[in-house]
Enzyme design. Structure first.
Site, PDB file in Angstrom:
ATOM      1  N   HIS A  99       0.817  -1.417  -0.037  1.00 14.60           N
ATOM      2  CA  HIS A  99      -0.050  -0.140  -0.034  1.00 14.60           C
ATOM      3  C   HIS A  99       0.924   1.318   0.071  1.00 14.60           C
ATOM      4  CE1 HIS A  99       0.155   1.071   4.469  1.00 14.60           C
ATOM      5  NE2 HIS A  99       0.154  -0.234   4.628  1.00 14.60           N
TER       6      HIS A  99
ATOM      7  N   ASP B 132       6.011   2.160   6.807  1.00 14.51           N
ATOM      8  CA  ASP B 132       4.682   1.477   6.872  1.00 14.51           C
ATOM      9  C   ASP B 132       3.822   2.183   6.054  1.00 14.51           C
ATOM     10  OD1 ASP B 132       2.139  -0.106   7.154  1.00 14.51           O
ATOM     11  OD2 ASP B 132       1.867   0.624   9.207  1.00 14.51           O
TER      12      ASP B 132
ATOM     13  N   GLU C 106      -4.996   1.646   2.717  1.00 10.11           N
ATOM     14  CA  GLU C 106      -5.091   0.364   3.668  1.00 10.11           C
ATOM     15  C   GLU C 106      -5.240   0.926   4.932  1.00 10.11           C
ATOM     16  OE1 GLU C 106      -3.066  -2.498   6.134  1.00 10.11           O
ATOM     17  OE2 GLU C 106      -2.683  -0.086   5.822  1.00 10.11           O
ATOM     18  N   GLU C 107      -4.681   2.044   5.338  1.00  8.66           N
ATOM     19  CA  GLU C 107      -4.614   2.411   6.720  1.00  8.66           C
ATOM     20  C   GLU C 107      -6.115   2.535   7.330  1.00  8.66           C
ATOM     21  OE1 GLU C 107      -2.400   2.054   8.752  1.00  8.66           O
ATOM     22  OE2 GLU C 107      -0.291   2.133   7.492  1.00  8.66           O
TER      23      GLU C 107
ATOM     24  N   ASP D 191       3.613  -6.085   3.358  1.00  5.44           N
ATOM     25  CA  ASP D 191       3.333  -4.801   4.343  1.00  5.44           C
ATOM     26  C   ASP D 191       4.632  -5.127   5.630  1.00  5.44           C
ATOM     27  OD1 ASP D 191       2.113  -3.281   6.263  1.00  5.44           O
ATOM     28  OD2 ASP D 191       0.317  -3.776   5.166  1.00  5.44           O
TER      29      ASP D 191
ATOM     30  N   HIS E  31       3.826   2.794  13.480  1.00  5.94           N
ATOM     31  CA  HIS E  31       2.957   3.906  13.625  1.00  5.94           C
ATOM     32  C   HIS E  31       3.445   5.096  14.543  1.00  5.94           C
ATOM     33  CE1 HIS E  31      -1.127   2.188  11.876  1.00  5.94           C
ATOM     34  NE2 HIS E  31      -0.169   1.726  11.179  1.00  5.94           N
TER      35      HIS E  31
END
Length: 354
Positions: free
Chosen positions: A65, A177, A211-212, A234, A321
């Site tokens: 993503h 990410d 995606e998130e 991922d 994150h």
């Protein structure tokens, strides 16, 4: 010896692309991948779909993503302070005191995330994590009119943290990410395109959107591509740091190769083929067991149409994150080698039925 990262990867890491505003990372994917593809599509969700036709073998979709965490401006008060909502899953304790870059139709506006200073809190308040509506972005505006001359409701922002090598091949960035996953699927297609005549499988590398906020791009693109096989790429939690109970989270670490997942989200034939490809090429790998649908594109791809034989590989990552996610770029390179090998090993007539 100084480690030299790929320009493609660095450009993706430096692109600012919160979910729903992936334009900068789309442009990078276009620049590096489109010219190596037999066909290249852009769709209404912002997915990028690059295809190598292959030679009569099954189709395989690789998914990584393009989007990242961010903020969206929701309200501007009379003093010119900007209030926001989070895009994706933020840890609220990390948000305050960060420099941010706001993307506007007039260009980038710089700001700082603010909250009440610790000196102005009582003992009870100091123990609390501030709520989102108790924080703001300060762009040094004189008032609301000044702020509105530079930003508007709906503008998005990201942390102002760029890619940097920390030591050797280990780097830190705002959005490993999942810019590294998008890079892996795009770079795999680039390398396979150099030897397309011997490739049996039809390879579709997809840079997915959103995606998130719920694997939305993977949901529509996998329906459209309708592949025989798929591997989502991922990041995964590297548990080789303090305060991480391996009895709960398993044992994975930086520099030990991609993480290959097992569990109900994973087709056993695809899993076995990934392991075989790794062993055949002496690619180091790690294993993860996940008892439920994973929090990745694999969740959506597996359930597309009548079902897709799906696998998942993850790049080990510390501090997910946060503004400074950490990855060993050697794990990224080994992930590309693994996808290359998986694609090359697919033969005419194979499928994932079991």
């Amino acid at each position: 010896m100084t480690y030299t990262p790929s320009e493609f990867l660095v450009d993706l890491l430096n692109a600012k692309s919160p979910s729903g505003a992936e334009g900068q990372s789309q442009a990078v994917f276009d620049k590096y991948v489109e010219s190596h593809s037999d066909s290249y599509e852009r769709d209404v969700l912002g997915n990028r779909i690059a295809t190598l036709e292959g030679n009569g073998g099954p189709s395989v979709m690789f998914s990584g993503h393009l989007d990242e965490l961010g903020f969206i401006i929701t309200y501007i008060d009379e003093k010119g302070f900007l209030y926001f909502a989070t895009i994706g899953g933020h840890d609220r304790i990390i948000i305050p005191g960060r420099r941010v870059l706001i993307q506007t139709n007039k260009g980038v506006v710089k700001g700082v995330t603010g909250k009440r200073a610790v000196h102005l809190m009582n003992a009870e308040d100091r123990e609390k994590v501030p709520k989102i509506n108790e924080m703001w972005i300060d762009i040094a505006a004189a008032n609301k009119e000044d702020a509105l001359s530079r930003v508007q409701v709906g503008d998005v922002a990201t942390y102002d943290h760029e890619f940097e090598l920390i030591h050797g091949s280990v780097g830190a960035a705002r959005a490993f990410d999942n810019k590294c996953g998008a890079y892996i699927v795009g770079e795999t297609l680039r390398r396979l395109s150099a030897d397309n005549e011997s490739l049996k499988a039809k390879v579709i590398s997809v840079g997915t959107a959103q995606e998130e906020i719920g694997v939305r791009g993977a949901t529509t693109s996998s329906y459209g591509v309708n592949p025989d096989f798929a591997v989502a790429v991922d990041v995964g939690h590297s548990t080789d740091h303090p305060d991480c109970d391996k009895r709960k989270f398993g044992e994975t670490k930086l520099g030990a190769g991609p993480i290959i997942t097992r569990g109900p989200n994973i087709n056993p034939i695809v899993f076995n083929k990934l392991i075989e490809a790794a062993k055949k090429r002496d690619i180091p790998y790690q294993l993860e067991g996940d008892p439920r649908p994973t929090g990745t594109d694999a969740r959506a791809i597996q359930m597309a149409r009548s079902g897709v034989a799906t696998g998942l590989i993850s790049v080990p990552l510390r501090y997910m994150h946060t503004p400074s996610e950490m990855v060993d770029l050697e794990d990224v390179e080994q992930s590309i080698r693994l996808l290359e090998g998986f694609a090359k090993d697919l033969q005419v007539g194979e499928n994932g039925n079991w």
